[in-house]
Design a protein around this motif. Structure first.
Motif, PDB file in Angstrom:
ATOM      1  N   HIS B 113     -72.491   8.813  12.362  1.00 10.38           N
ATOM      2  CA  HIS B 113     -71.473   8.855  13.408  1.00 10.38           C
ATOM      3  C   HIS B 113     -70.215   9.607  12.972  1.00 10.38           C
ATOM      4  CE1 HIS B 113     -69.360   7.786  17.033  1.00 10.38           C
ATOM      5  NE2 HIS B 113     -68.351   7.364  16.306  1.00 10.38           N
ATOM      6  N   TRP B 114     -69.486   9.052  12.016  1.00  8.23           N
ATOM      7  CA  TRP B 114     -68.178   9.643  11.696  1.00  8.23           C
ATOM      8  C   TRP B 114     -68.277  11.050  11.150  1.00  8.23           C
ATOM      9  CZ3 TRP B 114     -64.805   7.467  14.403  1.00  8.23           C
ATOM     10  CH2 TRP B 114     -64.831   6.089  14.641  1.00  8.23           C
ATOM     11  N   LYS B 115     -69.263  11.312  10.291  1.00  4.88           N
ATOM     12  CA  LYS B 115     -69.422  12.656   9.747  1.00  4.88           C
ATOM     13  C   LYS B 115     -69.685  13.655  10.868  1.00  4.88           C
ATOM     14  CE  LYS B 115     -70.834  12.842   4.985  1.00  4.88           C
ATOM     15  NZ  LYS B 115     -71.909  12.736   4.027  1.00  4.88           N
ATOM     16  N   LYS B 116     -70.440  13.214  11.852  1.00  8.50           N
ATOM     17  CA  LYS B 116     -70.790  14.122  12.948  1.00  8.50           C
ATOM     18  C   LYS B 116     -69.626  14.335  13.894  1.00  8.50           C
ATOM     19  CE  LYS B 116     -75.532  13.556  12.151  1.00  8.50           C
ATOM     20  NZ  LYS B 116     -76.815  12.993  12.465  1.00  8.50           N
ATOM     21  N   ILE B 117     -68.806  13.309  14.063  1.00  2.94           N
ATOM     22  CA  ILE B 117     -67.588  13.489  14.864  1.00  2.94           C
ATOM     23  C   ILE B 117     -66.711  14.556  14.192  1.00  2.94           C
ATOM     24  CG2 ILE B 117     -65.434  12.388  15.624  1.00  2.94           C
ATOM     25  CD1 ILE B 117     -67.651  11.311  17.286  1.00  2.94           C
ATOM     26  N   ARG B 118     -66.576  14.460  12.870  1.00  6.09           N
ATOM     27  CA  ARG B 118     -65.761  15.460  12.160  1.00  6.09           C
ATOM     28  C   ARG B 118     -66.401  16.845  12.252  1.00  6.09           C
ATOM     29  NH1 ARG B 118     -65.219  10.976   8.537  1.00  6.09           N
ATOM     30  NH2 ARG B 118     -66.758  11.756   7.055  1.00  6.09           N
ATOM     31  N   ARG B 119     -67.726  16.863  12.325  1.00  9.77           N
ATOM     32  CA  ARG B 119     -68.487  18.106  12.377  1.00  9.77           C
ATOM     33  C   ARG B 119     -68.127  18.983  13.599  1.00  9.77           C
ATOM     34  NH1 ARG B 119     -70.517  21.808  13.939  1.00  9.77           N
ATOM     35  NH2 ARG B 119     -72.634  22.627  14.052  1.00  9.77           N
ATOM     36  N   VAL B 120     -67.706  18.364  14.699  1.00  9.72           N
ATOM     37  CA  VAL B 120     -67.468  19.161  15.915  1.00  9.72           C
ATOM     38  C   VAL B 120     -65.995  19.589  16.080  1.00  9.72           C
ATOM     39  CG1 VAL B 120     -69.421  18.099  17.123  1.00  9.72           C
ATOM     40  CG2 VAL B 120     -67.137  17.148  17.457  1.00  9.72           C
TER      41      VAL B 120
END
Lengths: 306, 353
Positions: B113-120
């Protein structure tokens, strides 16, 4: 019952046995099919993904043709994906008189117009809500005794719940289970019953797509199912046509026969397997049919294979 | 007061023991939440039950769990409703899916979740020069992005994402909804760059399998899948980004085949999704490679007469007069200066006015 019948594209293309088996069971259920042979593809969500207005207009045209079909009570489809994409377009069309008027303007050249409030039901919903399970049960000639069937609904017919009309009075996400039961079979409960077959991403991420199909078939196998049944021909493509590839993707043998809903109904109504096109499947339904006697649910036939 | 029985999934990875189910019967009024029931069980019977929570009012997003197999906020579910939806009268609570369990009902949201939020790139990259005073933007475009702004990062959509179940690399519904929040914002300067990035990523917008799971999972009505479809619409149709994942080609081929035949021509769709929107697509390397790997499938389909040569070489199509009507519809709509996108979230329904 006379219905405006939308067979969809795939049931007349790569899964011709679906359209064929529907035509076979219709008279046995006193369903009179008035085919919508001038209507176009529903867009399967892909046209809407490109341009919503285009998808809404093409489906409004289909709905308008259905509303013009003489003496029909409602529109019926035999594809979860058609049901879902058409429900999505209908939700928008029914939401706003202004938007509907704009769409109808585009259809005016053909003298067509969609009026709010069409009833469009998949065969599955029609069996439970219009025909009724008692009536269906009374027409069974060859109960599917001892046959363990895993229901595979297809996403578009169970989600989103409010759009497809699932509530306490209409538990449509259990209808396939109820139909299997009414036909005399036993329902196999397994993890994948309401999950996605993976078909929509087969050209974009083939590995993930096949892993979805393989995983759900494997879960059904582990739960002891003899076969799966689905009201969606697109699911059928990934679950049956692609099953040998799906087996490779998940690294295990599968060999799970997958029936279209009208085929399962047809078997119970006493039709012969070849009348229902069962010989056309990639995974031969040998665990469902004893091919020598065409008796349903016989054990002892050779294990299903590719 | 009424009695309710909870069946909690307990697991402590550090113990070396396998997960197990544990039942507790609690007393609460039926309109109280599943979270309150869990907290009562924790207070009365077993202080070691692990649950993360804070606001108890469906706004902090801490208490995401699965209730009777479906993702929700524990504080957002009434006990009477939960009991009604249970299989056997016992309310089953387990940790969210697709994420590793830290303890009992608490999951680790960092990787999926959090890593992917940062990813965008979840912040606004403003157009230059930045105006001295406020930006003036159309009301509709702000109403539009409020839908994705309603996300409280609870992870319910991630929990049940069916693409992520087989492909953990998928950016996923929460992060992609967050991406739309900026692609839909007229003040952002990087729409094209954001879309190209998400279209070209094999785990990006074209990895969504369109299963609607996240739409039903979200307790705040964000409809992540609808936001993903809009990212695709903007990438493929507005910006014509031709991605390496066949996303735009597939969409383009599908739309143009329906114009040509009125019905789907599956035998053409496959090669064109790989090789581009032309009858010659099947001879392009991308398509021939794919067709070659699919050869066993095609051969078997032909052998079983599932697919007949006629279906391949003389595909079904609508009568001429209907095809010309459909072409007319395409011309009218594709010819509009601006793509019309009726959105119930923005406009509302007639009967609700």
């Amino acid at each position: 019952m006379r219905v405006a019948y939308w067979p969809g594209c795939v049931s007349r293309g790569f899964t011709p046995e679906l359209h064929g088996s529907m035509a076979r069971i219709a008279p046995l259920l006193d369903i009179e099919l008035v085919p919508l042979d001038r209507a176009s593809c529903c867009g399967a969500g892909v046209i809407a993904e490109h341009n919503k207005e285009l998808a809404d207009t093409l489906n409004a045209r289909t709905f308008a043709l259905a509303q013009k079909a003489d003496g029909t009570a409602l529109m019926m489809n035999i594809c979860s994906t058609c049901q879902g994409s058409q429900s999505e377009c209908q939700e928008r069309l029914d939401a706003s008189a202004e938007y509907r008027a704009k769409i109808n303007q585009t259809l005016a050249g053909e003298g067509l117009s969609y009026e709010k409030g069409l009833t469009n039901k998949n065969l599955l919903w029609l069996l439970v809500e219009e025909l009724g399970l008692d009536e269906l049960r009374s027409r069974v000639r060859r109960p599917l005794t001892d046959l363990r069937v895993g229901p595979f609904y297809g996403c578009y017919i169970v989600r989103p719940e409010d759009r497809v009309g699932i509530d306490d009075a209409h538990p449509r996400d259990t209808y396939l289970d109820q139909v299997i039961d009414a036909l005399g079979g036993s329902v196999t409960d397994y993890a994948g019953t309401h999950k996605c077959c993976g078909f929509p991403i087969i050209t974009m991420n083939k590995d993930a797509s096949l892993k979805q199909a393989g995983r759900h078939i494997g879960d059904a196998l582990d739960a002891g199912a003899d076969c799966l049944v689905t009201p969606c021909p697109l699911c059928h493509l990934n679950l049956d046509l692609q099953q040998p590839m799906a087996a490779r993707a998940v690294g295990r043998n599968l060999g799970m026969p997958v029936l279209h809903l009208p085929q399962l109904v047809g078997l119970a109504l006493g039709l012969a397997p070849d009348q229902l096109g069962l010989q056309r499947h990639v995974v031969r339904p040998t665990s469902v049919i004893d091919w020598t006697t065409a008796v349903v649910g016989e054990v002892g036939a050779p294990a299903a294979g590719g | 007061m009424a009695e309710f029985t909870l069946r909690l999934r307990r697991y402590d990875p550090e113990s070396g023991e396998a997960p197990y189910w544990e039942e507790h019967t609690i007393e609460l009024e039926p309109h109280r939440s599943v979270l309150e029931a869990i907290l009562q069980a924790k207070a009365r019977f077993d202080g070691s039950i692990g649950i993360r929570c804070s606001c108890r009012a469906a706004i902090c997003g801490s208490c995401g769990v699965r209730i009777n197999g479906r993702p929700d906020l524990a504080c957002h579910k009434h006990l009477d409703r939960a009991e009604k939806q249970s299989r056997d009268g016992v309310i089953e609570v387990e940790p969210m899916g697709n994420m590793p369990v830290i303890k009992d009902l608490i999951v680790d949201m960092e990787e999926v979740h959090w890593k992917k939020i940062r990813r965008v790139t979840p912040w606004l990259i403003p157009k230059q020069p930045v105006p001295e005073r406020e930006y003036i933007v159309p009301r509709e475009s702000m109403v539009d992005v409020t839908q994705s702004m309603a996300c409280i990062q609870c992870g319910a959509c991630v929990s049940d994402c069916l693409s992520m179940e087989v492909d953990p690399a998928f950016i996923g519904p929460a992060a992609l909804a967050k991406a739309y929040r900026f692609v839909g914002d007229p003040r952002d300067d990087q729409h094209f760059e954001r879309l190209q990035d998400l279209a070209e990523d094999p785990a990006g917008i074209y990895d969504c399998t369109h299963c609607f799971m996240c739409i039903d999972a979200c307790p705040k009505g964000v409809a992540p899948m609808s936001q993903i479809m809009r990212l695709r619409r903007r990438a493929g149709n507005d910006f014509k980004i031709s991605d390496r994942n066949n996303g735009e080609r597939h969409e383009h081929a599908f739309v143009s085949l329906i114009k040509q035949y009125g019905l789907l021509n599956e035998a053409e769709l496959l090669p064109r999704s790989y090789g581009g929107d032309s009858p010659l697509a099947k001879f392009k390397p991308a398509a021939t490679t794919e067709l070659a790997t699919s050869l066993p499938v095609i051969a078997k389909a032909l052998l079983r007469r599932k697919v007949t040569p006629a279906a391949v070489f003389k595909p079904h199509r609508l009568p001429k007069q209907d095809l010309s009507a459909i072409a007319g519809i395409y011309d009218t709509i594709e010819g509009r200066e601006q793509r019309e996108e009726f959105n119930i979230y923005i406009s509302g329904k007639d009967e609700d006015r």
